[in-house]
Design an enzyme around this catalytic site. Structure first.
Site, PDB file in Angstrom:
ATOM      1  CB  SER A  18      -0.941  -0.043   1.209  1.00 32.55           C
ATOM      2  OG  SER A  18      -1.929   0.945   1.127  1.00 32.55           O
ATOM      3  CG  ASP A  32       7.616   4.667 -11.748  1.00 31.18           C
ATOM      4  OD1 ASP A  32       8.144   3.532 -11.767  1.00 31.18           O
ATOM      5  OD2 ASP A  32       6.417   4.865 -12.023  1.00 31.18           O
ATOM      6  CE  LYS A  77      -5.006  -2.009   0.638  1.00 34.26           C
ATOM      7  NZ  LYS A  77      -5.072  -0.559   0.365  1.00 34.26           N
TER       8      LYS A  77
END
Length: 406
Positions: free
Chosen positions: A305, A316, A330
């Protein structure tokens, strides 16, 4: 470092009304009997609500045991949300809702002891929390809590005992403890303990070799960012050359808190965005300020999460190396909505995407460097460095990045 005027605080307000409405004037007057019920001969003209009411009436009139109206309603609402087949959505009773709010607040009124059901069916102390009323009163590992405020409790009623021990800071609670002194003798202690606000510590830090800082986050609650920023500032002022951020076994928590921490490492840009089923998007962004030293983030299968939001943004945007094992996966967001009677709803309302537009739900985040702790080793952290292969690798990679930056 945070720009409170420009950063959008992520608060989703969900207004829920009329979850279940019983229209008495439309009830169909029909008496059910065991034969018609078992045969499934329900009148097709029943409205959805009159059908619920007739089943409830039948249960009350025919079930072998006594039934409680409150339990019946709670069961109906739990079943309503459970029909979504979403493990992250749930109807919560008042007690369950308050417990969840307590977890995210990061503190509660109590005495500060961790307990578990014992094999002897007695409530057993795992350990007192450091510098809490329980520890100062002399409670130790292995003690058996048998009475709280004069009421007897066993392992089967441990939740009720924990609830009894919690309370407003400054109030007193009476604890009766049985302690084994040797193989054949036990002593009983009667303690009067004044409750205090117990802070759940989610941030731990260490200074490792060659000026490497280490910060472990066990979850993201309302106070995690403040504690994290304090440790980060200490490290930055002391001139560390690199940082290891340990998110292993961190199940997540508050999205806005994870975003605040992520912002400390990124320049201006996206941290994460969420999208509803209607395509509405909301972006959480980082500002220009950031710490400049090399970064390594440790993750494993227990990182989920909000932890994945942080790790996904770092990966990224190529801000640091992700080391360990693939994360849990999640990628959906829940909101909490309180209801007028004190109960509440936890509902999945959107999914989130990393800065590159990737949704990791059911997939997880692949680390840049995959390292598995051999033999299912679970005692992680600097105090277990000899066996923690993931942390060893993080130190090795960070040293290389530090040298490269020079």
């Amino acid at each position: 470092m945070r720009n409170k005027n420009t950063k959008k605080k992520f608060i989703t307000i969900l207004i829920i009304t009329n979850i279940l409405t019983f229209i008495l004037s439309n009830f169909i007057s029909l008496r059910l009997n065991p034969i018609s019920l078992v045969s499934g001969e329900f009148n097709e003209k029943y409205s959805r609500y009159s059908k619920v009411a007739e089943i409830e009436k039948y249960i009350k009139n025919n079930y072998l045991r006594d039934v409680n109206d409150e339990d019946l309603l709670s069961g109906q609402l739990k079943g309503l949300v459970a029909s979504l087949e979403d493990p992250y959505s749930a109807y919560l009773t008042e007690e369950e809702f308050n417990s969840l709010l307590e977890q995210t607040s990061g503190s509660f009124g109590g005495i500060g002891v961790v307990v578990t059901p014992g094999e002897d069916n007695l409530i057993t102390v795992v350990s007192p929390v450091e510098d809490t009323p329980g520890e100062r009163a002399g409670i130790i590992t292995g003690d058996k809590i048998v009475r709280v405020n004069g009421k007897e409790f066993t392992s089967e009623t441990m939740d009720e005992a924990v609830k009894e021990m919690k309370g407003e800071p400054g109030t007193e609670v009476k604890i009766d403890i049985v302690r084994k002194t040797d193989e054949s003798n036990v002593e009983e202690l009667k303690l009067n303990i004044k409750r205090e606000e117990i802070r759940v510590k989610t941030v731990k830090s260490n200074r490792l070799e060659e000026d490497i800082g280490y910060i472990s986050l066990s979850s993201f609650d309302e106070k995690t960012y403040i504690d994290f920023k304090k440790e980060l500032d200490i490290f930055s002022e002391s001139g560390i050359k690199g940082l290891i951020l340990d998110l292993r076994n961190n199940p997540g928590g508050l999205l806005n808190v994870a975003a605040e921490i992520t912002d400390e490492f990124l320049g201006e840009g996206d941290i994460v965005y969420t999208e509803t089923k209607n395509g509405n998007r909301e972006y959480l962004k980082s500002d220009k300020g950031k710490v400049e030293y090399p970064l390594v983030v440790l993750v494993n299968e227990g990182s989920a999460s909000a932890s994945e939001i942080l790790a996904g943004a770092i990966k990224d945007r190529d801000r640091g190396k992700i080391i360990g094992m693939k994360t849990f996966g999640k990628g959906v967001v829940q909101v909490l909505q309180d209801l007028p009677d004190g109960s509440g709803l936890k509902l999945t309302v959107s999914e989130y995407f990393t800065p590159k537009g990737i949704n990791i739900h059911g997939i997880g985040i692949e680390p840049n460097v995959k390292v598995e702790n051999e033999g299912g080793f679970t005692n992680i952290g600097p105090e277990n460095l000899e066996d923690d292969m993931q942390l060893k690798k993080a130190i090795e990679v960070l040293k290389k990045d530090i040298r490269t930056k020079k």
